[in-house]
Design an enzyme around this catalytic site. Structure first.
Site, PDB file in Angstrom:
ATOM      1  N   ASP A 129       0.862  -1.191   0.000  1.00 60.46           N
ATOM      2  CA  ASP A 129       0.000   0.000   0.000  1.00 60.46           C
ATOM      3  C   ASP A 129       0.894   1.235   0.000  1.00 60.46           C
ATOM      4  OD1 ASP A 129      -2.216  -1.593   0.193  1.00 60.46           O
ATOM      5  OD2 ASP A 129      -2.642  -1.139   2.293  1.00 60.46           O
ATOM      6  N   GLN A 158      -0.198   6.902  -6.124  1.00 64.65           N
ATOM      7  CA  GLN A 158      -1.325   7.822  -5.930  1.00 64.65           C
ATOM      8  C   GLN A 158      -1.339   8.901  -7.020  1.00 64.65           C
ATOM      9  OE1 GLN A 158       0.524   8.520  -2.277  1.00 64.65           O
ATOM     10  NE2 GLN A 158      -1.056   7.550  -1.001  1.00 64.65           N
ATOM     11  N   ARG A 179      -0.844  -0.603  -8.714  1.00 66.49           N
ATOM     12  CA  ARG A 179      -2.254  -0.266  -8.465  1.00 66.49           C
ATOM     13  C   ARG A 179      -2.323   1.252  -8.397  1.00 66.49           C
ATOM     14  NH1 ARG A 179      -3.349  -1.080  -2.774  1.00 66.49           N
ATOM     15  NH2 ARG A 179      -3.362  -3.275  -3.260  1.00 66.49           N
ATOM     16  N   LYS A 182      -6.493   7.227  -6.459  1.00 63.13           N
ATOM     17  CA  LYS A 182      -6.478   8.699  -6.449  1.00 63.13           C
ATOM     18  C   LYS A 182      -5.627   9.208  -5.284  1.00 63.13           C
ATOM     19  CE  LYS A 182     -10.868   9.458  -8.806  1.00 63.13           C
ATOM     20  NZ  LYS A 182     -12.255   9.954  -8.689  1.00 63.13           N
ATOM     21  N   GLY A 183      -5.688   8.545  -4.119  1.00 62.65           N
ATOM     22  CA  GLY A 183      -4.920   8.991  -2.949  1.00 62.65           C
ATOM     23  C   GLY A 183      -5.857   9.377  -1.831  1.00 62.65           C
ATOM     24  N   THR A 225     -10.121   2.182  -8.044  1.00 62.87           N
ATOM     25  CA  THR A 225     -11.068   3.300  -7.952  1.00 62.87           C
ATOM     26  C   THR A 225     -12.499   2.799  -8.062  1.00 62.87           C
ATOM     27  OG1 THR A 225     -11.736   5.423  -8.911  1.00 62.87           O
ATOM     28  CG2 THR A 225     -10.904   3.781 -10.458  1.00 62.87           C
ATOM     29  N   HIS A 226     -13.423   3.571  -7.449  1.00 65.99           N
ATOM     30  CA  HIS A 226     -14.859   3.282  -7.600  1.00 65.99           C
ATOM     31  C   HIS A 226     -15.479   4.235  -8.598  1.00 65.99           C
ATOM     32  CE1 HIS A 226     -13.444   2.544  -3.468  1.00 65.99           C
ATOM     33  NE2 HIS A 226     -13.948   1.362  -3.714  1.00 65.99           N
ATOM     34  N   ARG A 287     -10.697   7.451   6.958  1.00 60.70           N
ATOM     35  CA  ARG A 287     -10.355   7.862   5.584  1.00 60.70           C
ATOM     36  C   ARG A 287     -11.477   7.489   4.622  1.00 60.70           C
ATOM     37  NH1 ARG A 287      -5.034   6.364   7.270  1.00 60.70           N
ATOM     38  NH2 ARG A 287      -5.126   4.358   6.224  1.00 60.70           N
TER      39      ARG A 287
HETATM   40  P1  FDA Z   1     -14.108   9.078  -5.785  1.00 61.51           P
HETATM   41  O1  FDA Z   1     -13.768   9.445  -4.380  1.00 61.51           O
HETATM   42  O2  FDA Z   1     -14.224  10.168  -6.787  1.00 61.51           O
HETATM   43  O3  FDA Z   1     -15.419   8.216  -5.775  1.00 61.51           O
HETATM   44  C1  FDA Z   1     -16.130   7.836  -6.932  1.00 61.51           C
HETATM   45  C2  FDA Z   1     -17.460   7.269  -6.480  1.00 61.51           C
HETATM   46  O4  FDA Z   1     -17.242   6.050  -5.782  1.00 61.51           O
HETATM   47  C3  FDA Z   1     -18.202   8.161  -5.483  1.00 61.51           C
HETATM   48  O5  FDA Z   1     -19.013   9.099  -6.123  1.00 61.51           O
HETATM   49  C4  FDA Z   1     -18.978   7.143  -4.685  1.00 61.51           C
HETATM   50  O6  FDA Z   1     -20.149   6.774  -5.394  1.00 61.51           O
HETATM   51  C5  FDA Z   1     -18.049   5.966  -4.636  1.00 61.51           C
HETATM   52  N1  FDA Z   1     -17.197   5.999  -3.443  1.00 61.51           N
HETATM   53  C6  FDA Z   1     -15.892   6.299  -3.376  1.00 61.51           C
HETATM   54  N2  FDA Z   1     -15.424   6.195  -2.122  1.00 61.51           N
HETATM   55  C7  FDA Z   1     -16.459   5.832  -1.380  1.00 61.51           C
HETATM   56  C8  FDA Z   1     -16.630   5.568  -0.009  1.00 61.51           C
HETATM   57  N3  FDA Z   1     -15.635   5.658   0.870  1.00 61.51           N
HETATM   58  N4  FDA Z   1     -17.867   5.226   0.420  1.00 61.51           N
HETATM   59  C9  FDA Z   1     -18.897   5.101  -0.421  1.00 61.51           C
HETATM   60  N5  FDA Z   1     -18.808   5.347  -1.753  1.00 61.51           N
HETATM   61  C10 FDA Z   1     -17.615   5.706  -2.222  1.00 61.51           C
HETATM   62  N6  FDA Z   1      -5.316   5.149  -1.121  1.00 61.51           N
HETATM   63  C11 FDA Z   1      -4.035   5.376  -0.731  1.00 61.51           C
HETATM   64  O7  FDA Z   1      -3.677   6.534  -0.518  1.00 61.51           O
HETATM   65  N7  FDA Z   1      -3.154   4.330  -0.588  1.00 61.51           N
HETATM   66  C12 FDA Z   1      -3.508   3.040  -0.855  1.00 61.51           C
HETATM   67  O8  FDA Z   1      -2.678   2.129  -0.721  1.00 61.51           O
HETATM   68  C13 FDA Z   1      -4.828   2.785  -1.298  1.00 61.51           C
HETATM   69  N8  FDA Z   1      -5.246   1.522  -1.614  1.00 61.51           N
HETATM   70  C14 FDA Z   1      -6.459   1.340  -2.202  1.00 61.51           C
HETATM   71  C15 FDA Z   1      -6.809   0.083  -2.698  1.00 61.51           C
HETATM   72  C16 FDA Z   1      -8.011  -0.086  -3.366  1.00 61.51           C
HETATM   73  C17 FDA Z   1      -8.376  -1.438  -3.946  1.00 61.51           C
HETATM   74  C18 FDA Z   1      -8.916   1.025  -3.514  1.00 61.51           C
HETATM   75  C19 FDA Z   1     -10.231   0.874  -4.238  1.00 61.51           C
HETATM   76  C20 FDA Z   1      -8.575   2.239  -2.992  1.00 61.51           C
HETATM   77  C21 FDA Z   1      -7.373   2.422  -2.320  1.00 61.51           C
HETATM   78  N9  FDA Z   1      -7.023   3.660  -1.808  1.00 61.51           N
HETATM   79  C22 FDA Z   1      -5.725   3.871  -1.399  1.00 61.51           C
HETATM   80  C23 FDA Z   1      -8.046   4.744  -1.640  1.00 61.51           C
HETATM   81  C24 FDA Z   1      -8.052   5.723  -2.816  1.00 61.51           C
HETATM   82  O9  FDA Z   1      -6.898   6.523  -2.798  1.00 61.51           O
HETATM   83  C25 FDA Z   1      -9.278   6.654  -2.768  1.00 61.51           C
HETATM   84  O10 FDA Z   1      -9.203   7.427  -1.596  1.00 61.51           O
HETATM   85  C26 FDA Z   1     -10.610   5.925  -2.774  1.00 61.51           C
HETATM   86  O11 FDA Z   1     -10.605   4.851  -3.669  1.00 61.51           O
HETATM   87  C27 FDA Z   1     -11.760   6.902  -3.172  1.00 61.51           C
HETATM   88  O12 FDA Z   1     -11.534   7.418  -4.433  1.00 61.51           O
HETATM   89  P2  FDA Z   1     -12.231   6.875  -5.782  1.00 61.51           P
HETATM   90  O13 FDA Z   1     -11.142   6.646  -6.759  1.00 61.51           O
HETATM   91  O14 FDA Z   1     -13.037   5.684  -5.496  1.00 61.51           O
HETATM   92  O15 FDA Z   1     -13.047   8.060  -6.390  1.00 61.51           O
END
Ligand code: FDA
Length: 305
Positions: A129, A158, A179, A182-183, A225-226, A287
């Protein structure tokens, strides 16, 4: 709200007291199936028939003393044994500070190398991570050192960090597994993009940079990412450039956009769900709330409902 929640994630006082309250613990169930390894493994079974792979993370970070690192390493060794015994399509993802990076880099590297060797026996990857920007250089150094002896290691990068394109270029000759996320941390504008649009644009252009390497089999690329609109844009770009769906995989967290995870797996993408578990969930959970402040209302409904 995001900054307040990220401040709460760092607060030692809240970290000590909030998790003791039972209804706060109950609210975490949305993002984690439980605190024990067995609960996490049982939850993973359900994904098998859906064709979705698993990443496991045992929650914890920033140890107070090095003996704790040995206990964490032993826990992950046991987890790898149990993954193999159950025949799960699963890998593990660890935080370097959970294995002592703050205290002893050499010991951390030894723990990681041992885990990578054990993961390799089952043909799995060990993922690192990425934590706050104070650890980026040290984590990249660990990754490079590990790669010298273990091909089966991956690292999280990130997109919000301004330095990430340079880090990608430096890693590409190693045929890495990356992987891209966004961060999740509260970073200063001097090191990170802070506006959502900028972060998404940076994410997309990093994908454009990495996809040709992934399509040639020189890089395993995971989109952590989601943000399904962003995934669609990357998928369209890949298809337009003649790349197949296997050029990248999608990684999402347990409990978030489960319908989209199913849909993408059904459409032929490789999808992995990250299942986090453990007692030290407080900063990780905060977070998750910070990523989507609407989650706070969900959590409050759980607490009072
Ligand atoms: P964004 O925040 O724009 O979300 C897009 C959509 O997804 C939202 O509109 C919502 O619908 C849904 N969504 C996102 N987050 C949600 C939540 N918490 N609850 C409910 N719905 C949500 N970061 C890091 O700094 N170091 C790391 O090692 C990792 N590792 C990691 C592994 C994996 C498999 C994932 C999916 C994520 C991480 N992250 C991480 C976290 C990452 O940096 C980021 O903070 C989150 O994924 C949220 O950003 P999104 O890319 O999902 O987009």
């Amino acid at each position: 709200m995001r900054h307040v929640l990220l401040w709460m994630a760092r607060s030692r006082f809240l970290k000590r007291w909030l998790p003791r309250i039972w209804f706060v613990r109950r609210a975490t169930r949305r993002f984690m199936p439980g605190e024990t390894m067995e609960e996490a493994l049982d939850a993973a079974e359900a994904f098998r028939e859906r064709g979705i792979g698993i990443l496991f993370t045992h929650l914890g970070e920033n140890l107070a003393d090095l003996s704790q690192a040995q206990a964490v390493a032993d826990h992950y060794r046991d987890l790898l044994d149990k993954i193999a015994a159950r025949g799960l399509d699963a890998e593990i993802s660890v935080k370097p500070t959970q294995l002592g990076l703050d205290l002893d880099r050499a010991a951390t590297l030894t723990h990681l190398a041992n885990l990578a060797r054990q993961a390799a026996e089952g043909n799995r990857l060990l993922w690192l991570d990425m934590e706050g920007s104070a650890y980026t250089d040290a984590t990249l150094d660990l990754y490079r050192s590990l790669k010298e002896s273990q091909p089966n290691v991956g690292i999280c990068l990130q997109a919000y960090l301004r330095r990430t394109p340079a880090d990608v270029h430096a890693l590409l000759p190693l045929k890495p597994a990356i992987r891209l996320v966004k961060g999740a941390y509260d970073e200063h504008a001097s090191v990170a993009f802070r506006r959502k649009g900028e972060v998404s644009a940076a994410f997309q252009s990093l994908c454009v940079l990495m996809l040709p390497y992934a399509a040639r089999g020189e890089l395993r690329l995971g989109l952590g990412t989601h943000d399904t609109a962003l995934i669609e844009r990357v998928a369209e770009y890949a298809a337009g450039a003649g790349m197949g769906k296997e050029a990248f995989e999608v990684e999402m967290l347990y409990g978030i956009r489960a319908d989209q995870q199913l849909r993408l797996a059904g459409e032929g993408y490789r999808v992995l769900t990250l299942i986090a578990y453990g007692e030290a969930w407080y900063p990780w959970y905060m977070r998750r709330l910070a990523e989507r402040p609407a989650n706070v209302w969900f959590a409050l409904r759980q607490v009072f409902g």
